[in-house]
Design a protein around this motif. Structure first.
Motif, PDB file in Angstrom:
ATOM      1  N   VAL A 100      10.279   2.892   7.413  1.00 62.25           N
ATOM      2  CA  VAL A 100       9.464   2.350   6.327  1.00 62.25           C
ATOM      3  C   VAL A 100       9.741   0.857   6.243  1.00 62.25           C
ATOM      4  O   VAL A 100      10.890   0.433   6.278  1.00 62.25           O
ATOM      5  CB  VAL A 100       9.803   3.017   4.970  1.00 62.25           C
ATOM      6  N   HIS A 101       8.687   0.095   6.159  1.00 65.85           N
ATOM      7  CA  HIS A 101       8.825  -1.354   5.960  1.00 65.85           C
ATOM      8  C   HIS A 101       8.153  -1.691   4.644  1.00 65.85           C
ATOM      9  O   HIS A 101       6.934  -1.603   4.517  1.00 65.85           O
ATOM     10  CB  HIS A 101       8.171  -2.143   7.100  1.00 65.85           C
ATOM     11  N   LYS A 102       8.958  -2.039   3.659  1.00 67.22           N
ATOM     12  CA  LYS A 102       8.400  -2.424   2.355  1.00 67.22           C
ATOM     13  C   LYS A 102       7.941  -3.872   2.441  1.00 67.22           C
ATOM     14  O   LYS A 102       8.497  -4.666   3.177  1.00 67.22           O
ATOM     15  CB  LYS A 102       9.461  -2.271   1.269  1.00 67.22           C
ATOM     16  N   GLY A 103       6.940  -4.186   1.654  1.00 70.27           N
ATOM     17  CA  GLY A 103       6.408  -5.544   1.643  1.00 70.27           C
ATOM     18  C   GLY A 103       7.466  -6.552   1.234  1.00 70.27           C
ATOM     19  O   GLY A 103       8.417  -6.227   0.530  1.00 70.27           O
ATOM     20  N   ASP A 104       7.313  -7.760   1.720  1.00 67.76           N
ATOM     21  CA  ASP A 104       8.254  -8.824   1.393  1.00 67.76           C
ATOM     22  C   ASP A 104       7.946  -9.371   0.012  1.00 67.76           C
ATOM     23  O   ASP A 104       6.861  -9.897  -0.229  1.00 67.76           O
ATOM     24  CB  ASP A 104       8.178  -9.957   2.425  1.00 67.76           C
ATOM     25  N   ASP A 105       8.896  -9.238  -0.911  1.00 68.77           N
ATOM     26  CA  ASP A 105       8.713  -9.779  -2.253  1.00 68.77           C
ATOM     27  C   ASP A 105       8.612 -11.296  -2.184  1.00 68.77           C
ATOM     28  O   ASP A 105       9.394 -11.945  -1.525  1.00 68.77           O
ATOM     29  CB  ASP A 105       9.894  -9.403  -3.163  1.00 68.77           C
ATOM     30  N   GLY A 106       7.651 -11.811  -2.874  1.00 65.36           N
ATOM     31  CA  GLY A 106       7.501 -13.251  -2.949  1.00 65.36           C
ATOM     32  C   GLY A 106       6.681 -13.839  -1.812  1.00 65.36           C
ATOM     33  O   GLY A 106       6.237 -14.966  -1.896  1.00 65.36           O
ATOM     34  N   ALA A 107       6.512 -13.089  -0.731  1.00 63.89           N
ATOM     35  CA  ALA A 107       5.715 -13.612   0.374  1.00 63.89           C
ATOM     36  C   ALA A 107       4.244 -13.533  -0.022  1.00 63.89           C
ATOM     37  O   ALA A 107       3.770 -12.486  -0.425  1.00 63.89           O
ATOM     38  CB  ALA A 107       5.968 -12.819   1.652  1.00 63.89           C
ATOM     39  N   LYS A 108       3.553 -14.624   0.083  1.00 63.77           N
ATOM     40  CA  LYS A 108       2.147 -14.648  -0.283  1.00 63.77           C
ATOM     41  C   LYS A 108       1.285 -14.431   0.952  1.00 63.77           C
ATOM     42  O   LYS A 108       0.232 -15.030   1.090  1.00 63.77           O
ATOM     43  CB  LYS A 108       1.815 -15.970  -0.966  1.00 63.77           C
ATOM     44  N   THR A 109       1.751 -13.564   1.809  1.00 59.17           N
ATOM     45  CA  THR A 109       1.035 -13.292   3.039  1.00 59.17           C
ATOM     46  C   THR A 109       0.131 -12.086   2.851  1.00 59.17           C
ATOM     47  O   THR A 109       0.589 -11.039   2.431  1.00 59.17           O
ATOM     48  CB  THR A 109       2.018 -13.007   4.190  1.00 59.17           C
ATOM     49  N   THR A 110      -1.130 -12.236   3.136  1.00 60.47           N
ATOM     50  CA  THR A 110      -2.042 -11.114   3.109  1.00 60.47           C
ATOM     51  C   THR A 110      -2.316 -10.665   4.535  1.00 60.47           C
ATOM     52  O   THR A 110      -2.294 -11.474   5.459  1.00 60.47           O
ATOM     53  CB  THR A 110      -3.369 -11.470   2.416  1.00 60.47           C
ATOM     54  N   ILE A 111      -2.531  -9.383   4.687  1.00 61.81           N
ATOM     55  CA  ILE A 111      -2.843  -8.829   6.000  1.00 61.81           C
ATOM     56  C   ILE A 111      -4.195  -8.139   5.872  1.00 61.81           C
ATOM     57  O   ILE A 111      -4.362  -7.251   5.046  1.00 61.81           O
ATOM     58  CB  ILE A 111      -1.783  -7.809   6.456  1.00 61.81           C
ATOM     59  N   THR A 112      -5.139  -8.554   6.678  1.00 62.32           N
ATOM     60  CA  THR A 112      -6.455  -7.928   6.656  1.00 62.32           C
ATOM     61  C   THR A 112      -6.852  -7.537   8.067  1.00 62.32           C
ATOM     62  O   THR A 112      -6.512  -8.220   9.029  1.00 62.32           O
ATOM     63  CB  THR A 112      -7.519  -8.874   6.075  1.00 62.32           C
ATOM     64  N   SER A 113      -7.539  -6.415   8.173  1.00 59.85           N
ATOM     65  CA  SER A 113      -8.052  -5.992   9.478  1.00 59.85           C
ATOM     66  C   SER A 113      -9.555  -6.191   9.494  1.00 59.85           C
ATOM     67  O   SER A 113     -10.210  -6.140   8.446  1.00 59.85           O
ATOM     68  CB  SER A 113      -7.694  -4.527   9.762  1.00 59.85           C
ATOM     69  N   SER A 114     -10.082  -6.395  10.673  1.00 56.70           N
ATOM     70  CA  SER A 114     -11.501  -6.727  10.792  1.00 56.70           C
ATOM     71  C   SER A 114     -12.400  -5.561  10.400  1.00 56.70           C
ATOM     72  O   SER A 114     -13.545  -5.758  10.057  1.00 56.70           O
ATOM     73  CB  SER A 114     -11.818  -7.190  12.215  1.00 56.70           C
ATOM     74  N   ASN A 115     -11.899  -4.340  10.421  1.00 57.58           N
ATOM     75  CA  ASN A 115     -12.740  -3.204  10.042  1.00 57.58           C
ATOM     76  C   ASN A 115     -12.021  -2.229   9.110  1.00 57.58           C
ATOM     77  O   ASN A 115     -12.228  -1.032   9.171  1.00 57.58           O
ATOM     78  CB  ASN A 115     -13.309  -2.493  11.267  1.00 57.58           C
ATOM     79  N   GLY A 116     -11.180  -2.733   8.220  1.00 54.26           N
ATOM     80  CA  GLY A 116     -10.580  -1.920   7.175  1.00 54.26           C
ATOM     81  C   GLY A 116      -9.689  -0.797   7.658  1.00 54.26           C
ATOM     82  O   GLY A 116      -9.710   0.298   7.107  1.00 54.26           O
ATOM     83  N   ILE A 117      -8.881  -1.044   8.650  1.00 54.75           N
ATOM     84  CA  ILE A 117      -8.027  -0.002   9.221  1.00 54.75           C
ATOM     85  C   ILE A 117      -6.896   0.340   8.257  1.00 54.75           C
ATOM     86  O   ILE A 117      -6.207  -0.524   7.759  1.00 54.75           O
ATOM     87  CB  ILE A 117      -7.438  -0.449  10.580  1.00 54.75           C
TER      88      ILE A 117
END
Length: 163
Positions: A100-117
């Protein structure tokens, strides 16, 4: 009238206008430095997040090939609309969590996929099935973007290769 040079005092120092000008110039320079530094930190966070994501995708593919079982990488966020991968993900082997990889607190990084995967499923051959938010299987590759812009992208093909 002659002024006696012995009685005049030479005053040294800066005028108020000179001091305010220097303070204003320093303030502008500090503002530019902070903006530049913030941008560098955000780019570094996006790059770090991209490498973690890539590592876990590669690990899932390797695990699928070595165990001969389908390994899934799924978003931890509720799947309403576009999954929020930046909140974290998990690797799953038939209902058993591998990692499990929990999101990085405080990181303002968004991850988007080109077709909503919302899910990557690696088969024992190493190929990948991509599942979108409607639970439909898509046969195309997807591009994942980390942060804003195109500096931090990766493309995942249905053969399982990560570029």
């Amino acid at each position: 009238m002659l002024i006696n040079s012995q009685n005049t005092k030479h005053q040294s120092g800066f005028t108020l206008i000179e001091l305010l000008t220097v303070v204003a110039v320093i303030a502008v320079m500090l503002t530019l430095a902070v903006v530049s530094f913030t941008s560098a930190i955000e780019k570094s966070a996006a790059e770090t997040f991209r490498e973690k994501f890539r590592h876990d995708l590669s690990f899932a593919r390797s695990e699928a090939i070595s165990t001969g079982k389908t390994i899934k990488m799924m978003s931890l966020s509720p799947v309403l609309g576009n999954p929020q991968w930046e909140l974290g993900w998990k690797l799953d082997n038939n209902g058993t969590q591998i990692k499990v990889h929990k999101g990085d607190d405080g990181a303002k990084t968004t991850i988007t996929s080109s077709n909503g995967i919302k899910e990557f499923a690696f088969s024992p051959s190493g190929s990948i099935t991509l599942k979108d938010t409607s639970d439909a299987t898509t046969a195309t590759s997807t591009t994942i973007t980390f942060g804003t812009g195109t500096d931090h992208q990766m493309t995942i093909s249905t053969s399982g290769l990560i570029e």
